[in-house]
Design a protein around this motif. Sequence first.
Motif, PDB file in Angstrom:
ATOM      1  N   TRP A 106     -64.200 -20.695 -52.724  1.00  0.00           N
ATOM      2  CA  TRP A 106     -65.152 -20.793 -51.625  1.00  0.00           C
ATOM      3  C   TRP A 106     -64.602 -20.265 -50.302  1.00  0.00           C
ATOM      4  O   TRP A 106     -65.363 -20.042 -49.361  1.00  0.00           O
ATOM      5  CB  TRP A 106     -65.632 -22.233 -51.485  1.00  0.00           C
ATOM      6  N   THR A 107     -63.274 -20.055 -50.217  1.00  0.00           N
ATOM      7  CA  THR A 107     -62.722 -19.397 -49.034  1.00  0.00           C
ATOM      8  C   THR A 107     -62.945 -17.896 -49.091  1.00  0.00           C
ATOM      9  O   THR A 107     -63.164 -17.248 -48.064  1.00  0.00           O
ATOM     10  CB  THR A 107     -61.211 -19.695 -48.903  1.00  0.00           C
ATOM     11  N   THR A 108     -62.912 -17.334 -50.297  1.00  0.00           N
ATOM     12  CA  THR A 108     -62.970 -15.873 -50.435  1.00  0.00           C
ATOM     13  C   THR A 108     -64.337 -15.330 -50.829  1.00  0.00           C
ATOM     14  O   THR A 108     -64.644 -14.181 -50.518  1.00  0.00           O
ATOM     15  CB  THR A 108     -61.943 -15.411 -51.487  1.00  0.00           C
ATOM     16  N   VAL A 109     -65.178 -16.135 -51.495  1.00  0.00           N
ATOM     17  CA  VAL A 109     -66.460 -15.582 -51.944  1.00  0.00           C
ATOM     18  C   VAL A 109     -67.345 -15.145 -50.772  1.00  0.00           C
ATOM     19  O   VAL A 109     -68.071 -14.138 -50.904  1.00  0.00           O
ATOM     20  CB  VAL A 109     -67.194 -16.564 -52.902  1.00  0.00           C
ATOM     21  N   PRO A 110     -67.320 -15.811 -49.591  1.00  0.00           N
ATOM     22  CA  PRO A 110     -68.119 -15.273 -48.471  1.00  0.00           C
ATOM     23  C   PRO A 110     -67.660 -13.880 -48.039  1.00  0.00           C
ATOM     24  O   PRO A 110     -68.469 -13.072 -47.567  1.00  0.00           O
ATOM     25  CB  PRO A 110     -67.891 -16.293 -47.343  1.00  0.00           C
ATOM     26  N   LEU A 111     -66.351 -13.595 -48.215  1.00  0.00           N
ATOM     27  CA  LEU A 111     -65.826 -12.281 -47.820  1.00  0.00           C
ATOM     28  C   LEU A 111     -66.335 -11.185 -48.738  1.00  0.00           C
ATOM     29  O   LEU A 111     -66.729 -10.113 -48.276  1.00  0.00           O
ATOM     30  CB  LEU A 111     -64.290 -12.316 -47.827  1.00  0.00           C
ATOM     31  N   ARG A 120     -71.263 -25.413 -46.112  1.00  0.00           N
ATOM     32  CA  ARG A 120     -71.206 -23.950 -46.045  1.00  0.00           C
ATOM     33  C   ARG A 120     -72.553 -23.324 -45.684  1.00  0.00           C
ATOM     34  O   ARG A 120     -72.626 -22.533 -44.730  1.00  0.00           O
ATOM     35  CB  ARG A 120     -70.656 -23.403 -47.371  1.00  0.00           C
ATOM     36  N   PRO A 121     -73.644 -23.644 -46.415  1.00  0.00           N
ATOM     37  CA  PRO A 121     -74.927 -23.040 -46.010  1.00  0.00           C
ATOM     38  C   PRO A 121     -75.399 -23.489 -44.633  1.00  0.00           C
ATOM     39  O   PRO A 121     -75.962 -22.685 -43.879  1.00  0.00           O
ATOM     40  CB  PRO A 121     -75.903 -23.500 -47.103  1.00  0.00           C
ATOM     41  N   VAL A 122     -75.166 -24.753 -44.274  1.00  0.00           N
ATOM     42  CA  VAL A 122     -75.588 -25.241 -42.963  1.00  0.00           C
ATOM     43  C   VAL A 122     -74.864 -24.479 -41.859  1.00  0.00           C
ATOM     44  O   VAL A 122     -75.477 -24.033 -40.873  1.00  0.00           O
ATOM     45  CB  VAL A 122     -75.341 -26.760 -42.840  1.00  0.00           C
ATOM     46  N   SER A 123     -73.541 -24.313 -42.018  1.00  0.00           N
ATOM     47  CA  SER A 123     -72.786 -23.610 -40.971  1.00  0.00           C
ATOM     48  C   SER A 123     -73.176 -22.140 -40.882  1.00  0.00           C
ATOM     49  O   SER A 123     -73.244 -21.568 -39.788  1.00  0.00           O
ATOM     50  CB  SER A 123     -71.278 -23.753 -41.216  1.00  0.00           C
ATOM     51  N   SER A 124     -73.474 -21.530 -42.036  1.00  0.00           N
ATOM     52  CA  SER A 124     -73.903 -20.125 -42.024  1.00  0.00           C
ATOM     53  C   SER A 124     -75.240 -19.959 -41.315  1.00  0.00           C
ATOM     54  O   SER A 124     -75.417 -19.047 -40.496  1.00  0.00           O
ATOM     55  CB  SER A 124     -74.015 -19.597 -43.461  1.00  0.00           C
ATOM     56  N   LEU A 125     -76.196 -20.834 -41.624  1.00  0.00           N
ATOM     57  CA  LEU A 125     -77.528 -20.737 -41.008  1.00  0.00           C
ATOM     58  C   LEU A 125     -77.461 -21.006 -39.502  1.00  0.00           C
ATOM     59  O   LEU A 125     -78.093 -20.306 -38.706  1.00  0.00           O
ATOM     60  CB  LEU A 125     -78.484 -21.720 -41.680  1.00  0.00           C
ATOM     61  N   LEU A 126     -76.699 -22.025 -39.101  1.00  0.00           N
ATOM     62  CA  LEU A 126     -76.574 -22.329 -37.675  1.00  0.00           C
ATOM     63  C   LEU A 126     -75.880 -21.200 -36.921  1.00  0.00           C
ATOM     64  O   LEU A 126     -76.237 -20.885 -35.782  1.00  0.00           O
ATOM     65  CB  LEU A 126     -75.807 -23.640 -37.482  1.00  0.00           C
ATOM     66  N   THR A 127     -74.886 -20.586 -37.578  1.00  0.00           N
ATOM     67  CA  THR A 127     -74.176 -19.470 -36.942  1.00  0.00           C
ATOM     68  C   THR A 127     -75.100 -18.283 -36.740  1.00  0.00           C
ATOM     69  O   THR A 127     -75.062 -17.620 -35.692  1.00  0.00           O
ATOM     70  CB  THR A 127     -72.960 -19.064 -37.789  1.00  0.00           C
ATOM     71  N   ASP A 128     -75.950 -18.000 -37.740  1.00  0.00           N
ATOM     72  CA  ASP A 128     -76.919 -16.916 -37.602  1.00  0.00           C
ATOM     73  C   ASP A 128     -77.858 -17.155 -36.427  1.00  0.00           C
ATOM     74  O   ASP A 128     -78.231 -16.230 -35.716  1.00  0.00           O
ATOM     75  CB  ASP A 128     -77.753 -16.789 -38.892  1.00  0.00           C
ATOM     76  N   ALA A 186     -75.479 -18.267 -47.072  1.00  0.00           N
ATOM     77  CA  ALA A 186     -75.902 -19.672 -47.033  1.00  0.00           C
ATOM     78  C   ALA A 186     -76.736 -20.024 -48.260  1.00  0.00           C
ATOM     79  O   ALA A 186     -76.566 -21.090 -48.864  1.00  0.00           O
ATOM     80  CB  ALA A 186     -76.704 -19.938 -45.761  1.00  0.00           C
ATOM     81  N   ILE A 187     -77.633 -19.129 -48.643  1.00  0.00           N
ATOM     82  CA  ILE A 187     -78.476 -19.371 -49.826  1.00  0.00           C
ATOM     83  C   ILE A 187     -77.613 -19.425 -51.081  1.00  0.00           C
ATOM     84  O   ILE A 187     -77.806 -20.275 -51.962  1.00  0.00           O
ATOM     85  CB  ILE A 187     -79.558 -18.281 -49.945  1.00  0.00           C
ATOM     86  N   PHE A 188     -76.628 -18.528 -51.171  1.00  0.00           N
ATOM     87  CA  PHE A 188     -75.703 -18.535 -52.308  1.00  0.00           C
ATOM     88  C   PHE A 188     -74.984 -19.881 -52.402  1.00  0.00           C
ATOM     89  O   PHE A 188     -74.900 -20.490 -53.471  1.00  0.00           O
ATOM     90  CB  PHE A 188     -74.689 -17.406 -52.141  1.00  0.00           C
ATOM     91  N   ALA A 189     -74.470 -20.354 -51.266  1.00  0.00           N
ATOM     92  CA  ALA A 189     -73.745 -21.634 -51.256  1.00  0.00           C
ATOM     93  C   ALA A 189     -74.664 -22.793 -51.591  1.00  0.00           C
ATOM     94  O   ALA A 189     -74.251 -23.769 -52.228  1.00  0.00           O
ATOM     95  CB  ALA A 189     -73.092 -21.848 -49.890  1.00  0.00           C
ATOM     96  N   LEU A 190     -75.921 -22.685 -51.162  1.00  0.00           N
ATOM     97  CA  LEU A 190     -76.885 -23.752 -51.414  1.00  0.00           C
ATOM     98  C   LEU A 190     -77.132 -23.934 -52.915  1.00  0.00           C
ATOM     99  O   LEU A 190     -77.283 -25.064 -53.395  1.00  0.00           O
ATOM    100  CB  LEU A 190     -78.197 -23.439 -50.702  1.00  0.00           C
ATOM    101  N   VAL A 191     -77.142 -22.836 -53.637  1.00  0.00           N
ATOM    102  CA  VAL A 191     -77.355 -22.907 -55.087  1.00  0.00           C
ATOM    103  C   VAL A 191     -76.211 -23.668 -55.759  1.00  0.00           C
ATOM    104  O   VAL A 191     -76.417 -24.434 -56.705  1.00  0.00           O
ATOM    105  CB  VAL A 191     -77.492 -21.490 -55.689  1.00  0.00           C
ATOM    106  N   GLY A 192     -74.994 -23.482 -55.249  1.00  0.00           N
ATOM    107  CA  GLY A 192     -73.839 -24.164 -55.822  1.00  0.00           C
ATOM    108  C   GLY A 192     -73.890 -25.664 -55.707  1.00  0.00           C
ATOM    109  O   GLY A 192     -73.179 -26.386 -56.421  1.00  0.00           O
ATOM    110  N   VAL A 193     -74.757 -26.183 -54.809  1.00  0.00           N
ATOM    111  CA  VAL A 193     -74.896 -27.628 -54.624  1.00  0.00           C
ATOM    112  C   VAL A 193     -75.315 -28.312 -55.920  1.00  0.00           C
ATOM    113  O   VAL A 193     -75.034 -29.497 -56.128  1.00  0.00           O
ATOM    114  CB  VAL A 193     -75.916 -27.918 -53.493  1.00  0.00           C
ATOM    115  N   ALA A 194     -75.985 -27.587 -56.809  1.00  0.00           N
ATOM    116  CA  ALA A 194     -76.419 -28.166 -58.088  1.00  0.00           C
ATOM    117  C   ALA A 194     -75.248 -28.771 -58.857  1.00  0.00           C
ATOM    118  O   ALA A 194     -75.434 -29.699 -59.655  1.00  0.00           O
ATOM    119  CB  ALA A 194     -77.111 -27.102 -58.934  1.00  0.00           C
ATOM    120  N   GLY A 195     -74.047 -28.272 -58.613  1.00  0.00           N
ATOM    121  CA  GLY A 195     -72.872 -28.795 -59.304  1.00  0.00           C
ATOM    122  C   GLY A 195     -72.575 -30.251 -58.992  1.00  0.00           C
ATOM    123  O   GLY A 195     -71.939 -30.952 -59.791  1.00  0.00           O
TER     124      GLY A 195
END
Length: 385
Positions: free
Chosen positions: A224-229, A140-148, A244-253
């Motif tokens: 994770w489908t709806t939180v970006p919206l 998720r963060p990778v795709s968001s950053l690349l899209t930006d 992307a940063i938000f999703a990156l934090v979730g990686v800790a899980g």
Amino acid sequence: MVWLMATATGLIVANLYYAQPLVGPISQATGLAPGVAGFVVTLTQLGYCLGMIFIVPLGDLLENRRLIVTALIGVACALAVAAFSTSAALFLAAAFCIGVGSVVAQIIVPFASHLSKPETRGQTVGKVVSGLLLGIMLARPVSSLLTDAFGWHAVFMLSALVMAGLAFVLKRRLPLREPAHTSTHTGNYAALLASLWFLLKTTPILRRRSAYQFCMFGAFSLFWTTVPLILASPAFGMSQTGIAIFALVGVAGALASPIAGRRADQGKSRSTTAIALVAGVLSFAAPLLLQGGRMVDLAVLVLASIVLDAAVSASLVTGQRALYALSADVRSRLNGLYMAIFFMGGALGSSLGGWMYAHHGWQGVLMTGLMFPAAGLLVFSTERR
């Protein structure tokens, strides 16, 4: 070898999730209506489910390395088609094929189990699944950053190149593994598929663990489908980089995977499952009950994402450890059934999430998400010690 397999599964399964934070841009570019935007993710997951049933069982029949490399080449082709799609129909067809081919990750996981010692099998599976979950979460963060930076088409083109490279590396590094053909099937594909129903009917632990993970992954996919919206909405006003940063934090899980595997090796699967299901409920209850200003709501969402990801990770590894303790000659089929059932939960969660957000807003999404782990807890209450 374990870390190579962990990296490979992460890179492969990430293909299922690159589109998740890009539902908005992809829908706008391809002309999808907001109410059905969730199908960008749902079709990929449905393809994954079908691949689990029709492709993963081949791990008990065909030489594993050749099967893995062939599937990776197919995934690379589907990703290239998605990268150059200009219509909704073409992109959705490519997304479905990406899901079908990405099941190769679930041929690698039991492969790692075959290579491990029985007394450390849970830890080995935990490490490989950690890679798989990191792939899901980092996608998720990778795709968001690349899209930006380059647009959403670049995400799929880059992944196509990565899959082609991975096919080359695994062909050179993975050992050969010819499955042992036993009386559980007669060495042909039709008999192999016919045995799936028999395994489901006669393996209670498979049905129970699949039910738990169906509920947990439904909640995960819905979130994770709806939180970006909601993060991109006026309530938070985040850019793709912020998401992307938000999703990156979730990686800790994902750190919960090896811990859960170790607990399963110690015979603590029951308590680990209970903790995971309760944590899943809390991850949706907290945003519903704890509401304040923008920063408070964001902090609660961040915490909920970490807890939910950890809960799903722990439940997944505990279930796989239980199944891999059964007969080695049916391991691929058990894993395929397990993954197919719980990815159906993911497909249901993502489609419900998109629909609920369009018609009932974020509160409706949270209430729907809460029902998934709550249903898992009801099933768990019937489990005997």
